[in-house]
Design a protein around this motif. Sequence first.
Motif, PDB file in Angstrom:
ATOM      1  N   VAL A 158       0.798  -1.301  -0.071  1.00 47.65           N
ATOM      2  CA  VAL A 158      -0.030   0.096  -0.221  1.00 47.65           C
ATOM      3  C   VAL A 158       0.927   1.214   0.118  1.00 47.65           C
ATOM      4  O   VAL A 158       1.815   1.224   0.776  1.00 47.65           O
ATOM      5  N   ALA A 159       0.628   2.246  -1.033  1.00 47.61           N
ATOM      6  CA  ALA A 159       1.121   3.440  -0.938  1.00 47.61           C
ATOM      7  C   ALA A 159       0.315   4.666  -0.693  1.00 47.61           C
ATOM      8  O   ALA A 159      -0.302   4.596  -1.560  1.00 47.61           O
ATOM      9  N   PRO A 160       0.323   5.578   0.178  1.00 51.72           N
ATOM     10  CA  PRO A 160      -0.549   6.484   0.374  1.00 51.72           C
ATOM     11  C   PRO A 160      -0.235   7.706  -0.688  1.00 51.72           C
ATOM     12  O   PRO A 160       1.018   8.011  -1.080  1.00 51.72           O
ATOM     13  N   ALA A 161      -1.264   8.271  -1.255  1.00 52.95           N
ATOM     14  CA  ALA A 161      -1.191   9.521  -1.757  1.00 52.95           C
ATOM     15  C   ALA A 161      -0.732  10.688  -0.684  1.00 52.95           C
ATOM     16  O   ALA A 161      -1.150  10.598   0.350  1.00 52.95           O
ATOM     17  N   TYR A 162      -0.581  11.852  -1.113  1.00 48.61           N
ATOM     18  CA  TYR A 162      -0.056  12.830  -0.354  1.00 48.61           C
ATOM     19  C   TYR A 162      -1.234  14.029  -0.205  1.00 48.61           C
ATOM     20  O   TYR A 162      -1.002  14.856   0.573  1.00 48.61           O
ATOM     21  N   ASP A 163      -2.038  13.964  -1.028  1.00 50.39           N
ATOM     22  CA  ASP A 163      -2.906  15.413  -1.105  1.00 50.39           C
ATOM     23  C   ASP A 163      -4.335  15.001  -0.853  1.00 50.39           C
ATOM     24  O   ASP A 163      -5.188  15.862  -0.776  1.00 50.39           O
ATOM     25  N   ASP A 164      -4.753  13.765  -0.675  1.00 48.03           N
ATOM     26  CA  ASP A 164      -6.240  13.268  -0.370  1.00 48.03           C
ATOM     27  C   ASP A 164      -6.326  11.949   0.371  1.00 48.03           C
ATOM     28  O   ASP A 164      -4.933  11.229   0.437  1.00 48.03           O
ATOM     29  N   GLU A 165      -7.500  11.426   0.568  1.00 46.14           N
ATOM     30  CA  GLU A 165      -7.693  10.149   1.342  1.00 46.14           C
ATOM     31  C   GLU A 165      -7.890   9.050   0.413  1.00 46.14           C
ATOM     32  O   GLU A 165      -8.841   8.506   0.210  1.00 46.14           O
ATOM     33  N   ARG A 166      -6.606   8.927  -0.502  1.00 50.40           N
ATOM     34  CA  ARG A 166      -6.734   7.682  -1.440  1.00 50.40           C
ATOM     35  C   ARG A 166      -5.412   6.972  -1.263  1.00 50.40           C
ATOM     36  O   ARG A 166      -4.496   7.661  -0.853  1.00 50.40           O
ATOM     37  N   VAL A 167      -5.205   5.575  -1.677  1.00 50.03           N
ATOM     38  CA  VAL A 167      -3.995   5.104  -1.413  1.00 50.03           C
ATOM     39  C   VAL A 167      -3.828   4.207  -2.990  1.00 50.03           C
ATOM     40  O   VAL A 167      -4.785   3.945  -3.665  1.00 50.03           O
TER      41      VAL A 167
END
Length: 394
Positions: A345-354
Amino acid sequence: NPDDSPSGHIIFAQGETQREVWALPFSLARLSATGEPIRIANGQVPSVSNNGTLIYLRGGRDEKETRHLAWVDSSGNLEPVGSPEQYNMNSPSLSLDQKSALVSAHRERSRSEHSPTSIWLHDLVRKGAYPVSFPSEEFNDMAPVWHPDGNRFLFARSTVRYPHAARARVIGRTQIMMARLDGSGEPREVCTADNLLVKFAITKDGSHLIYSCKGEQKDDNDLFYMSLEEDSPPVKLRGTPAFEGFPCLSTDDRFVAYSSGESGDLLIYLTEFPSGSTRWPLFAQGVPVCWRNEQDAEVLYYLTNQREVFRVSVESNANGQAPTFGTPQPVFNTPQSFLVWSHRVAPAYDDERVLVVQEVSTDEEASDRVSEPPSSSIQQPDSEQDVALVMVQN
């Protein structure tokens, strides 16, 4: 192991990494085959009852599953990225501009047991991918992490295959390497470690690496950090008789969230970096995924054993004093169709998505490789089942 069916078939599974269930027409009286084998489905561990019902485990890909990248939003909706599918893809690492991702995957679309894994760059805008590491046949490259400068990356290089256990450790001696994305120069060895956990963190200024490996005078892992700019030995950050791993740095590099088994369960703790002199329990089971700074507040996201992603605010107090935790809030449940270990899993930096690694349907993959021979005697299974029942009839 082969099994005989009252329909006059020998049922067996074969294949090195893509297990397939086959039926061979066979005469027990003559002890010889009476026709060509018929492929039933992708699967393994077949067994036939006296009435001709076959049960087997669907899927059957032992090592090199075909996977692709997909976005998952806060509602649990999946959107495939569209970049190439690859065998045994793992460890997505998202660039700061969210236009590229590093992954480990098999270098060739080969099912050979000796096919090594290497690091690939996936262009999420132009939907392409190309390798950025080139290990020799005896090595596997895995667990890429972007350097903050965006021009370099770190990764693990080992003679063993990618780990499949939930704790994601490479058993044995492993090198941590640094390389340039443009391919100039040779990869540089940063350090070597035993039983390396394939998830590590880099400070925002790129000066230090935090990782988990076999501790001193014990069989389980401790947390260590080391300089990436100076030639100095690693320093232990945290260690107990139990497991410590999954280090995750706050956006200001003050705290390291990590998982520890010191209480018997795998709980999340915080410690200060670089002192590591004390730790504070979050009283949540799971592993940390990422930190975000939201409205000038540090927020930790973590993944539970129930496939849930939670967020909790962390308020900093004076150095050495316990931080103040907010109330954990659920973000979303992860879909069942992708692998939930935190190194996938890699998180995005600007919103709640991965960004996640998702398995591709085995049936779609098989249809590209195998033409189904006609057979009226074998009823195909329901494709939605994990364990399939098939009637093999006379």
